[in-house]
Design a protein around this motif. Sequence first.
Motif, short mmCIF file in Angstrom:
data_model
loop_
_atom_site.label_atom_id
_atom_site.label_comp_id
_atom_site.label_asym_id
_atom_site.label_seq_id
_atom_site.Cartn_x
_atom_site.Cartn_y
_atom_site.Cartn_z
N THR A 190 0.85 -1.19 0.00
CA THR A 190 0.00 0.00 0.00
C THR A 190 0.88 1.23 0.00
OG1 THR A 190 -1.71 -1.17 1.27
CG2 THR A 190 -1.84 1.23 1.20
N MET A 191 0.72 2.08 -1.01
CA MET A 191 1.47 3.33 -1.08
C MET A 191 0.74 4.39 -0.26
SD MET A 191 3.92 2.33 -3.13
CE MET A 191 4.74 3.78 -3.78
N VAL A 237 -3.73 0.94 -2.63
CA VAL A 237 -3.26 -0.45 -2.66
C VAL A 237 -2.83 -0.80 -4.08
CG1 VAL A 237 -3.88 -2.86 -2.26
CG2 VAL A 237 -4.80 -1.07 -0.77
N LEU A 238 -1.61 -1.32 -4.23
CA LEU A 238 -1.17 -1.76 -5.55
C LEU A 238 -1.87 -3.07 -5.91
CD1 LEU A 238 2.69 -1.10 -5.39
CD2 LEU A 238 0.86 0.44 -6.12
N PRO A 239 -2.27 -3.24 -7.17
CA PRO A 239 -2.99 -4.45 -7.56
C PRO A 239 -2.09 -5.67 -7.73
CG PRO A 239 -2.72 -3.04 -9.46
CD PRO A 239 -2.19 -2.27 -8.28
N SER A 374 11.46 6.07 2.01
CA SER A 374 12.68 6.15 1.22
C SER A 374 13.39 7.48 1.38
CB SER A 374 12.36 5.93 -0.27
OG SER A 374 13.49 6.18 -1.08
N HIS A 375 14.70 7.41 1.48
CA HIS A 375 15.56 8.59 1.35
C HIS A 375 16.59 8.31 0.25
CE1 HIS A 375 13.92 10.94 4.61
NE2 HIS A 375 14.00 9.89 5.41
N CYS A 376 16.15 7.56 -0.75
CA CYS A 376 17.02 7.15 -1.86
C CYS A 376 16.97 8.17 -2.99
CB CYS A 376 16.62 5.78 -2.38
SG CYS A 376 16.78 4.45 -1.16
N LYS A 396 6.55 6.41 0.46
CA LYS A 396 6.19 5.61 1.63
C LYS A 396 5.36 4.42 1.21
CE LYS A 396 5.90 9.87 4.37
NZ LYS A 396 5.00 10.75 5.16
N ALA A 397 5.60 3.28 1.85
CA ALA A 397 4.84 2.07 1.54
C ALA A 397 4.64 1.25 2.80
CB ALA A 397 5.55 1.23 0.49
N LEU A 398 3.50 0.59 2.86
CA LEU A 398 3.18 -0.33 3.96
C LEU A 398 3.05 -1.72 3.38
CD1 LEU A 398 2.42 -0.66 6.98
CD2 LEU A 398 0.03 -0.35 6.30
#
Length: 413
Positions: A190-191, A237-239, A374-376, A396-398
């Motif tokens: 989930t983003m 939510v990514l599929p 992320s800090h990339c 951000k992602a969960l």
Amino acid sequence: MLQNGRKIVPEGLKYAKYTPTNFKLKRALVVTKLSRYEFEQLRHPELSPDQLQQKLRDRGTDVEMVLHLHKVHKDFERRVVQSFQDVGCEVKLSSRLEFRSSLSKDVMSWADVIVPVGGDGTFLLSAGRASPLFALSQQKTPIVGFNSDPLHSEGRLMLPKHYSDNPADAVSRIKSGDFKWMHRSRVRTTMLGSNGKIPEPTDLFRHTEVKMEQVSTAPEMLDQDMSYKYKAKMKRVLPYLALNEVFIGEHLSARVSHLQLVLDHQDMVNKTKCSGLCVSTGTGSTSWHTSINRITSRDVDDLLRSLPNGNSKNVMMMRQNAEEIAHRYNQGLLFAPDDPRLCYSIREQICVGVWPSPKTFKERDFVQTVFVKSHCIDANLVIDGSISFPFNDGAKALLEVHPEDALLTIALD
């Protein structure tokens, strides 16, 4: 029954219609891998077969072996198709390349079973397209895989190798209901952000940007607690569900990945610089997870020799069993495919100066959820080594497991 505001269907009811004796096998969608020879044909469509083979020879490719492996796979593919047809099953055949781009909800609802024929890569592709999130449907289409070349492919996700010698036996058992169901946990990604938008994914198989092949999942507002905790307003939510793992790290492997992690929604923010993060399921524990964390007999021997009493009789005896010790340790890295937990692994974590923060942050552990910020500079979030999303500074992602996302597979001994 409600849990955290969501309706939970008891497992016994959810899969009642999928009991082996009630399973009706009438239509099979066979997904076949793209052989190396077919891949080269796609790369050079302007060449005749003779011209293509000469080009491959000129660059040092073992053409005879490439053609042999292509024939082995195609012959086995025909045997699998014939085995399903022999039990009165209608069969549709799709190549791995076509399956990526042409799968629709209509095809998913047509098939009683999806049958990847090839190796684990073809199985992972099929599993991704059999996702209830991907199809935006509650339908669970089961999967059973056949290893087309067990001499050159481990095929851990496929049926045992003896069914590669006799696929008709496997199909007959499936038709008669003589099998077991296996539920494999998958990672839901989930983003989190301010507007619910997600970047376009890249298909790593084609090396091109691809758009979602289905109606996109809708953005949702975060509840107050989540919004405050993770400094975000919306979620998406990514599929694509990950059967093996989700990897997050810099695109260039030589560049350090700077990430922040929150485990199980705790208050502690863990900061790390490393070569990337791998969050694995039980299914994926036999794959990249083990490769990252495994030890060798040489590691065991070096460790034992470094002990103050390294030359003692007891230690010397242990050193003679270094191979067995390493094997037992590596086997202990594996966990069950239906395990509801995730295992995260930090690759080559920097452990000097202020890193990691806190110093007690474990480079590997079991968790229920992983929040990643992320800090990339030029990073990606990659699902099953197949679909890649940009994941740069501020993203951000969960990552979590939901029981209803489990993949339904057919298991034979």
